[in-house]
Design a protein around this motif. Structure first.
Motif, PDB file in Angstrom:
ATOM      1  N   MET A  60       0.897  -1.200  -0.077  1.00 22.74           N
ATOM      2  CA  MET A  60       0.100   0.001   0.022  1.00 22.74           C
ATOM      3  C   MET A  60       0.829   1.266   0.101  1.00 22.74           C
ATOM      4  O   MET A  60       1.904   1.255   0.212  1.00 22.74           O
ATOM      5  CB  MET A  60      -1.054  -0.022   1.200  1.00 22.74           C
ATOM      6  CG  MET A  60      -2.117   0.616   1.028  1.00 22.74           C
ATOM      7  SD  MET A  60      -3.588  -0.320   0.355  1.00 22.74           S
ATOM      8  CE  MET A  60      -3.673   0.503  -1.317  1.00 22.74           C
ATOM      9  N   ILE A  61       0.354   2.451  -0.177  1.00 29.91           N
ATOM     10  CA  ILE A  61       1.140   3.627  -0.354  1.00 29.91           C
ATOM     11  C   ILE A  61       1.381   4.196   1.029  1.00 29.91           C
ATOM     12  O   ILE A  61       0.454   4.120   2.079  1.00 29.91           O
ATOM     13  CB  ILE A  61       0.121   4.746  -0.828  1.00 29.91           C
ATOM     14  CG1 ILE A  61      -0.220   4.154  -2.393  1.00 29.91           C
ATOM     15  CG2 ILE A  61       0.662   6.013  -0.967  1.00 29.91           C
ATOM     16  CD1 ILE A  61      -1.256   5.218  -3.232  1.00 29.91           C
ATOM     17  N   ASP A  62       2.803   4.544   1.401  1.00 29.44           N
ATOM     18  CA  ASP A  62       3.081   4.751   2.773  1.00 29.44           C
ATOM     19  C   ASP A  62       3.116   6.414   2.773  1.00 29.44           C
ATOM     20  O   ASP A  62       3.642   6.701   3.811  1.00 29.44           O
ATOM     21  CB  ASP A  62       4.569   4.529   3.013  1.00 29.44           C
ATOM     22  CG  ASP A  62       5.425   3.898   1.731  1.00 29.44           C
ATOM     23  OD1 ASP A  62       4.845   3.613   0.565  1.00 29.44           O
ATOM     24  OD2 ASP A  62       6.639   3.811   1.921  1.00 29.44           O
ATOM     25  N   ASP A  63       2.612   6.960   2.203  1.00 23.95           N
ATOM     26  CA  ASP A  63       2.577   8.686   2.296  1.00 23.95           C
ATOM     27  C   ASP A  63       1.017   8.750   2.917  1.00 23.95           C
ATOM     28  O   ASP A  63       0.257   7.991   3.015  1.00 23.95           O
ATOM     29  CB  ASP A  63       2.734   9.481   1.087  1.00 23.95           C
ATOM     30  CG  ASP A  63       1.761   9.253   0.040  1.00 23.95           C
ATOM     31  OD1 ASP A  63       0.823   8.169   0.234  1.00 23.95           O
ATOM     32  OD2 ASP A  63       1.545   9.984  -0.958  1.00 23.95           O
ATOM     33  N   GLU A  64       0.825   9.825   3.540  1.00 20.84           N
ATOM     34  CA  GLU A  64      -0.279  10.494   4.239  1.00 20.84           C
ATOM     35  C   GLU A  64      -1.386  10.721   3.098  1.00 20.84           C
ATOM     36  O   GLU A  64      -1.018  11.395   2.079  1.00 20.84           O
ATOM     37  CB  GLU A  64      -0.097  11.611   5.105  1.00 20.84           C
ATOM     38  CG  GLU A  64       0.698  11.178   6.297  1.00 20.84           C
ATOM     39  CD  GLU A  64      -0.045  10.109   7.452  1.00 20.84           C
ATOM     40  OE1 GLU A  64      -1.141  10.282   7.568  1.00 20.84           O
ATOM     41  OE2 GLU A  64       0.723   9.264   7.815  1.00 20.84           O
ATOM     42  N   GLN A 101     -13.498  -4.092   4.803  1.00 18.38           N
ATOM     43  CA  GLN A 101     -13.782  -4.155   5.987  1.00 18.38           C
ATOM     44  C   GLN A 101     -14.043  -2.924   6.602  1.00 18.38           C
ATOM     45  O   GLN A 101     -15.444  -3.022   7.317  1.00 18.38           O
ATOM     46  CB  GLN A 101     -12.389  -4.780   6.550  1.00 18.38           C
ATOM     47  CG  GLN A 101     -12.711  -4.898   8.225  1.00 18.38           C
ATOM     48  CD  GLN A 101     -11.515  -5.413   8.799  1.00 18.38           C
ATOM     49  OE1 GLN A 101     -10.582  -5.357   8.348  1.00 18.38           O
ATOM     50  NE2 GLN A 101     -11.717  -5.756  10.110  1.00 18.38           N
ATOM     51  N   VAL A 102     -13.468  -1.833   6.450  1.00 18.51           N
ATOM     52  CA  VAL A 102     -13.902  -0.565   6.686  1.00 18.51           C
ATOM     53  C   VAL A 102     -15.259  -0.185   6.424  1.00 18.51           C
ATOM     54  O   VAL A 102     -16.249   0.354   6.941  1.00 18.51           O
ATOM     55  CB  VAL A 102     -12.723   0.205   6.705  1.00 18.51           C
ATOM     56  CG1 VAL A 102     -13.298   2.087   7.128  1.00 18.51           C
ATOM     57  CG2 VAL A 102     -11.664   0.121   7.378  1.00 18.51           C
ATOM     58  N   TYR A 103     -15.309  -0.287   5.183  1.00 20.74           N
ATOM     59  CA  TYR A 103     -16.701  -0.191   4.220  1.00 20.74           C
ATOM     60  C   TYR A 103     -17.905  -0.718   5.141  1.00 20.74           C
ATOM     61  O   TYR A 103     -19.008  -0.194   5.412  1.00 20.74           O
ATOM     62  CB  TYR A 103     -16.696  -0.360   2.852  1.00 20.74           C
ATOM     63  CG  TYR A 103     -18.038  -0.393   2.186  1.00 20.74           C
ATOM     64  CD1 TYR A 103     -18.879   0.879   1.802  1.00 20.74           C
ATOM     65  CD2 TYR A 103     -18.856  -1.658   2.351  1.00 20.74           C
ATOM     66  CE1 TYR A 103     -19.848   0.762   1.123  1.00 20.74           C
ATOM     67  CE2 TYR A 103     -20.187  -1.570   1.748  1.00 20.74           C
ATOM     68  CZ  TYR A 103     -20.695  -0.535   1.336  1.00 20.74           C
ATOM     69  OH  TYR A 103     -22.125  -0.410   0.847  1.00 20.74           O
ATOM     70  N   GLU A 104     -17.974  -2.008   5.297  1.00 20.98           N
ATOM     71  CA  GLU A 104     -18.992  -2.922   5.578  1.00 20.98           C
ATOM     72  C   GLU A 104     -19.077  -2.447   7.291  1.00 20.98           C
ATOM     73  O   GLU A 104     -20.349  -2.237   7.560  1.00 20.98           O
ATOM     74  CB  GLU A 104     -18.605  -4.530   5.684  1.00 20.98           C
ATOM     75  CG  GLU A 104     -18.548  -4.855   4.307  1.00 20.98           C
ATOM     76  CD  GLU A 104     -17.962  -6.191   4.168  1.00 20.98           C
ATOM     77  OE1 GLU A 104     -17.657  -6.900   5.063  1.00 20.98           O
ATOM     78  OE2 GLU A 104     -18.046  -6.743   2.959  1.00 20.98           O
ATOM     79  N   THR A 105     -18.033  -2.079   7.911  1.00 18.98           N
ATOM     80  CA  THR A 105     -18.424  -1.895   9.306  1.00 18.98           C
ATOM     81  C   THR A 105     -18.871  -0.250   9.283  1.00 18.98           C
ATOM     82  O   THR A 105     -19.970   0.038  10.204  1.00 18.98           O
ATOM     83  CB  THR A 105     -16.940  -1.653  10.066  1.00 18.98           C
ATOM     84  OG1 THR A 105     -16.491  -2.907  10.026  1.00 18.98           O
ATOM     85  CG2 THR A 105     -17.051  -1.236  11.492  1.00 18.98           C
ATOM     86  N   LEU A 106     -18.556   0.767   8.447  1.00 16.51           N
ATOM     87  CA  LEU A 106     -18.990   1.774   8.489  1.00 16.51           C
ATOM     88  C   LEU A 106     -20.529   1.813   8.121  1.00 16.51           C
ATOM     89  O   LEU A 106     -21.543   2.589   8.703  1.00 16.51           O
ATOM     90  CB  LEU A 106     -18.276   2.999   7.670  1.00 16.51           C
ATOM     91  CG  LEU A 106     -17.104   3.311   8.292  1.00 16.51           C
ATOM     92  CD1 LEU A 106     -16.165   4.166   7.291  1.00 16.51           C
ATOM     93  CD2 LEU A 106     -17.203   4.371   9.439  1.00 16.51           C
ATOM     94  N   ALA A 107     -20.906   1.154   7.017  1.00 16.22           N
ATOM     95  CA  ALA A 107     -22.008   1.097   6.670  1.00 16.22           C
ATOM     96  C   ALA A 107     -23.079   0.326   7.674  1.00 16.22           C
ATOM     97  O   ALA A 107     -24.407   0.857   7.701  1.00 16.22           O
ATOM     98  CB  ALA A 107     -22.027   0.005   5.150  1.00 16.22           C
ATOM     99  N   THR A 116      -9.459  -2.839  -1.647  1.00 15.31           N
ATOM    100  CA  THR A 116      -8.651  -4.066  -0.879  1.00 15.31           C
ATOM    101  C   THR A 116      -9.518  -4.620   0.129  1.00 15.31           C
ATOM    102  O   THR A 116     -10.664  -4.028   0.470  1.00 15.31           O
ATOM    103  CB  THR A 116      -7.438  -3.322  -0.112  1.00 15.31           C
ATOM    104  OG1 THR A 116      -7.892  -2.331   0.876  1.00 15.31           O
ATOM    105  CG2 THR A 116      -6.649  -2.325  -1.196  1.00 15.31           C
ATOM    106  N   ALA A 117      -8.991  -5.658   0.652  1.00 16.74           N
ATOM    107  CA  ALA A 117      -9.711  -6.375   1.818  1.00 16.74           C
ATOM    108  C   ALA A 117      -9.907  -5.342   2.869  1.00 16.74           C
ATOM    109  O   ALA A 117     -10.830  -5.329   3.696  1.00 16.74           O
ATOM    110  CB  ALA A 117      -8.896  -7.394   2.359  1.00 16.74           C
TER     111      ALA A 117
END
Length: 83
Positions: free
Chosen positions: A1-5, A28-34, A23-24
């Motif tokens: 993944m990208i290491d910059d901010e 995961q974040v999408y499903e949790t937020l939804a 990405t996985a």
């Protein structure tokens, strides 16, 4: 993944940058937020009569915006077909 901010969200909005292949971790974040948005809207609705008008309005508007952003990703990730 990208290491910059990450850039501020406005940068991605201005340049119309949307991740086409999640990405996985994205999923995961999408499903949790939804699912959390659904729960938070229910809590707001259940407590609406007791909440200050400005609190309700701002929290609801924030959740609505988040829901729209999640929907944009979902549509893109499903080839524009929606859920």
């Amino acid at each position: 993944m990208i290491d910059d901010e990450p850039q501020p969200a406005a940068y991605y909005d201005e340049h119309e940058i949307w991740t086409p292949d999640p990405t996985a971790a994205d999923m995961q974040v999408y499903e949790t937020l939804a699912s959390a948005v659904v729960e938070l809207v229910q809590v707001l609705d259940d407590n609406k009569p007791m909440l200050s008008r400005d609190v309700y309005a701002r929290f609801f508007a924030s959740l609505l915006h988040l829901s729209r952003v999640l929907g944009e990703y979902e549509d893109g990730w499903n080839g524009g077909r929606g859920a």
